[in-house]
Design an enzyme around this catalytic site. Sequence first.
Site, PDB file in Angstrom:
ATOM      1  N   LEU A 194       0.841   4.779   0.282  1.00 55.05           N
ATOM      2  CA  LEU A 194       2.226   5.205   0.097  1.00 55.05           C
ATOM      3  C   LEU A 194       2.919   4.352  -0.961  1.00 55.05           C
ATOM      4  CD1 LEU A 194       2.916   5.498   3.926  1.00 55.05           C
ATOM      5  CD2 LEU A 194       2.970   7.431   2.320  1.00 55.05           C
ATOM      6  N   THR A 195       3.142   4.946  -2.111  1.00 55.84           N
ATOM      7  CA  THR A 195       3.863   4.264  -3.190  1.00 55.84           C
ATOM      8  C   THR A 195       5.300   4.009  -2.774  1.00 55.84           C
ATOM      9  OG1 THR A 195       2.467   5.131  -4.939  1.00 55.84           O
ATOM     10  CG2 THR A 195       4.739   4.639  -5.554  1.00 55.84           C
TER      11      THR A 195
ATOM     12  N   TYR B   3      -3.607  12.261 -11.057  1.00 58.74           N
ATOM     13  CA  TYR B   3      -3.595  11.065 -11.915  1.00 58.74           C
ATOM     14  C   TYR B   3      -4.881  11.008 -12.745  1.00 58.74           C
ATOM     15  CZ  TYR B   3       0.538  10.164  -9.212  1.00 58.74           C
ATOM     16  OH  TYR B   3       1.779  10.299  -8.647  1.00 58.74           O
TER      17      TYR B   3
ATOM     18  N   ALA C 170      -0.759   2.827  -4.005  1.00 59.44           N
ATOM     19  CA  ALA C 170      -1.555   2.818  -5.230  1.00 59.44           C
ATOM     20  C   ALA C 170      -1.207   1.575  -6.054  1.00 59.44           C
ATOM     21  CB  ALA C 170      -1.282   4.090  -6.023  1.00 59.44           C
TER      22      ALA C 170
ATOM     23  N   GLN D 194      -5.794   0.619  -2.936  1.00 59.02           N
ATOM     24  CA  GLN D 194      -5.995   1.873  -3.662  1.00 59.02           C
ATOM     25  C   GLN D 194      -5.820   1.622  -5.166  1.00 59.02           C
ATOM     26  OE1 GLN D 194      -3.286   5.275  -3.773  1.00 59.02           O
ATOM     27  NE2 GLN D 194      -4.947   6.621  -3.103  1.00 59.02           N
TER      28      GLN D 194
HETATM   29  C1  FNR Z   1       2.497   9.438  -0.982  1.00 56.03           C
HETATM   30  N1  FNR Z   1       1.149   9.751  -1.110  1.00 56.03           N
HETATM   31  C2  FNR Z   1       0.344   8.953  -1.892  1.00 56.03           C
HETATM   32  N2  FNR Z   1      -0.972   9.247  -2.039  1.00 56.03           N
HETATM   33  C3  FNR Z   1      -1.803   8.403  -2.710  1.00 56.03           C
HETATM   34  O1  FNR Z   1      -3.000   8.673  -2.809  1.00 56.03           O
HETATM   35  N3  FNR Z   1      -1.309   7.263  -3.270  1.00 56.03           N
HETATM   36  C4  FNR Z   1      -0.008   6.912  -3.194  1.00 56.03           C
HETATM   37  O2  FNR Z   1       0.378   5.850  -3.693  1.00 56.03           O
HETATM   38  C5  FNR Z   1       0.869   7.802  -2.515  1.00 56.03           C
HETATM   39  N4  FNR Z   1       2.196   7.549  -2.431  1.00 56.03           N
HETATM   40  C6  FNR Z   1       3.013   8.320  -1.659  1.00 56.03           C
HETATM   41  C7  FNR Z   1       4.338   7.974  -1.500  1.00 56.03           C
HETATM   42  C8  FNR Z   1       5.157   8.714  -0.667  1.00 56.03           C
HETATM   43  C9  FNR Z   1       6.568   8.300  -0.511  1.00 56.03           C
HETATM   44  C10 FNR Z   1       4.625   9.827   0.019  1.00 56.03           C
HETATM   45  C11 FNR Z   1       5.486  10.624   0.949  1.00 56.03           C
HETATM   46  C12 FNR Z   1       3.323  10.179  -0.140  1.00 56.03           C
HETATM   47  C13 FNR Z   1       0.548  10.819  -0.270  1.00 56.03           C
HETATM   48  C14 FNR Z   1       0.201  10.277   1.125  1.00 56.03           C
HETATM   49  O3  FNR Z   1      -0.862   9.364   1.053  1.00 56.03           O
HETATM   50  C15 FNR Z   1      -0.181  11.402   2.120  1.00 56.03           C
HETATM   51  O4  FNR Z   1      -1.275  12.121   1.607  1.00 56.03           O
HETATM   52  C16 FNR Z   1       0.956  12.364   2.388  1.00 56.03           C
HETATM   53  O5  FNR Z   1       2.146  11.674   2.633  1.00 56.03           O
HETATM   54  C17 FNR Z   1       0.642  13.307   3.547  1.00 56.03           C
HETATM   55  O6  FNR Z   1       0.544  12.621   4.766  1.00 56.03           O
HETATM   56  P1  FNR Z   1       1.751  12.629   5.850  1.00 56.03           P
HETATM   57  O7  FNR Z   1       2.888  11.905   5.228  1.00 56.03           O
HETATM   58  O8  FNR Z   1       2.101  14.070   6.090  1.00 56.03           O
HETATM   59  O9  FNR Z   1       1.178  11.974   7.064  1.00 56.03           O
HETATM   60  C1  8K6 Z   2       1.884   8.270  -5.988  1.00 61.81           C
HETATM   61  C2  8K6 Z   2       3.099   8.624  -6.068  1.00 61.81           C
HETATM   62  C3  8K6 Z   2       4.298   8.465  -6.406  1.00 61.81           C
HETATM   63  C4  8K6 Z   2       5.431   8.935  -5.966  1.00 61.81           C
HETATM   64  C5  8K6 Z   2       5.431   9.578  -4.784  1.00 61.81           C
HETATM   65  C6  8K6 Z   2       6.353  10.423  -4.416  1.00 61.81           C
HETATM   66  C7  8K6 Z   2       6.363  11.137  -3.286  1.00 61.81           C
HETATM   67  C8  8K6 Z   2       7.222  12.071  -2.965  1.00 61.81           C
HETATM   68  C9  8K6 Z   2       7.429  12.745  -1.811  1.00 61.81           C
HETATM   69  C10 8K6 Z   2       6.963  13.967  -1.507  1.00 61.81           C
HETATM   70  C11 8K6 Z   2       6.914  15.100  -2.278  1.00 61.81           C
HETATM   71  C12 8K6 Z   2       5.823  15.795  -2.572  1.00 61.81           C
HETATM   72  C13 8K6 Z   2       5.426  16.955  -2.810  1.00 61.81           C
HETATM   73  C14 8K6 Z   2       4.293  17.503  -3.294  1.00 61.81           C
HETATM   74  C15 8K6 Z   2       3.820  18.705  -2.882  1.00 61.81           C
HETATM   75  C16 8K6 Z   2       3.895  19.861  -3.624  1.00 61.81           C
HETATM   76  C17 8K6 Z   2       3.498  21.042  -3.002  1.00 61.81           C
HETATM   77  C18 8K6 Z   2       3.402  22.245  -3.771  1.00 61.81           C
END
Ligand code: FNR
Ligand code: 8K6
Length: 347
Positions: free
Chosen positions: A26-27, A179, A58, A100
């Site tokens: 989670l970024t 990415y 990440a 990551q």
């Molecule tokens: C993410 N996700 C994400 N994935 C990843 O591979 N590297 C990252 O740094 C991030 N950063 C990130 C930030 C935020 C704020 C969100 C909400 C999501 C995606 C995350 O790992 C995950 O796949 C999704 O959030 C779906 O899982 P949940 O939140 O429904 O349990």
């Molecule tokens: C690695 C990531 C950097 C920033 C992360 C932001 C996360 C945002 C929150 C959620 C929104 C995501 C939606 C994507 C889904 C699209 C579906 C069509």
Amino acid sequence: MLDTLFHPFVLNDTLTLKNRILMAPLTRCMADDNLVPTQAMIDYYARRADTGLIISEAILIRADGQGYPHTPGLFTPEQINGWRKVTDAVHNNGGKIFAQLWHTGRVAHPFFFNGEYVLAPSAIALEGTLPRMRELTYTVPKPATKTEIEQLIADFSQAAANAIDAGFDGVEIHGANGYLIDQFLHFSTNERDDEFGETPENMARFPLAVIDAISQRIGRDRTGLRLSPGGYFNLEGDARDRKVFDYLLPEVEKRCLAYLHVGIFDDSMNFDYLDGSVSQYMRAHYQRTLVGVGCYSPQTGSDAIEAGKFDLLAIGRPLIANPDYVNKIQSGKALTPYDDTMLAQLI
Ligand code: FNR
Ligand code: 8K6
């Protein structure tokens, strides 16, 4: 039965997880100006050490991979020392943590590293402007030369070695979510006509080279991988991508990595060209340990594991809202619902 989630899971000879709940990467954009983890980040990760495995947010392998403000790095001695404090704190609380490893490719912006251009497979810009920085438009990337690709592989490998120096238990290669690595794997971002484009073998060449370099450097038992066969974030999917992943997944399987992780935000999303959800597609093409993710609750996640849809469950947003997620579900306490305003602060 949530019990399934609380059983230990043997990943391989070096790693046994105390339960099947992983913290998804989670970024949070909370590193300091030198991209070093802060005390607040140390505490944030330490509070989540009761998960079976934390996958860090990440982490940049080098400066020109940066696409968002204050995302941490793992390429300077100061950053390595900063992460050492995080891994120590997690280990002291009985947890395990993978780093990551990340390069955003065309999602990077020269603004962050004072550069002239960003590198990607092909000169195809991402449309639009940066999140929360609307005055910055994405630039047309410079297609990486063969020499630059070799340097990227070397830098991924060095970052993995740095992660081990910093005390991480392993690394997850970020091959998902549009990415750099993922940009090689999809036709909408890869129009190369050399040995890195056009055919599944060529398009998978750079990702597999990164995987091989890292697993040789730190051990395949400490190397995980995240992939997004369905294009849904930062790039468009294309029906032709299917063949690329049909080729890639068995190749990954042969490499006996620690695990493969589904890269998706919502696992109920279906992709025509994958004949279903990403986790269904990956399970059909990959028999080793698979980590599922994407809008799961403890109940739906444990049902999916029991039904054999995947082996481990990664939890993202609910773990932002509930540092004590594992304890809460184990003791039957209600979870605090996640909302986006919680991203402003590390709790
Ligand atoms: C993410 N996700 C994400 N994935 C990843 O591979 N590297 C990252 O740094 C991030 N950063 C990130 C930030 C935020 C704020 C969100 C909400 C999501 C995606 C995350 O790992 C995950 O796949 C999704 O959030 C779906 O899982 P949940 O939140 O429904 O349990
Ligand atoms: C690695 C990531 C950097 C920033 C992360 C932001 C996360 C945002 C929150 C959620 C929104 C995501 C939606 C994507 C889904 C699209 C579906 C069509």
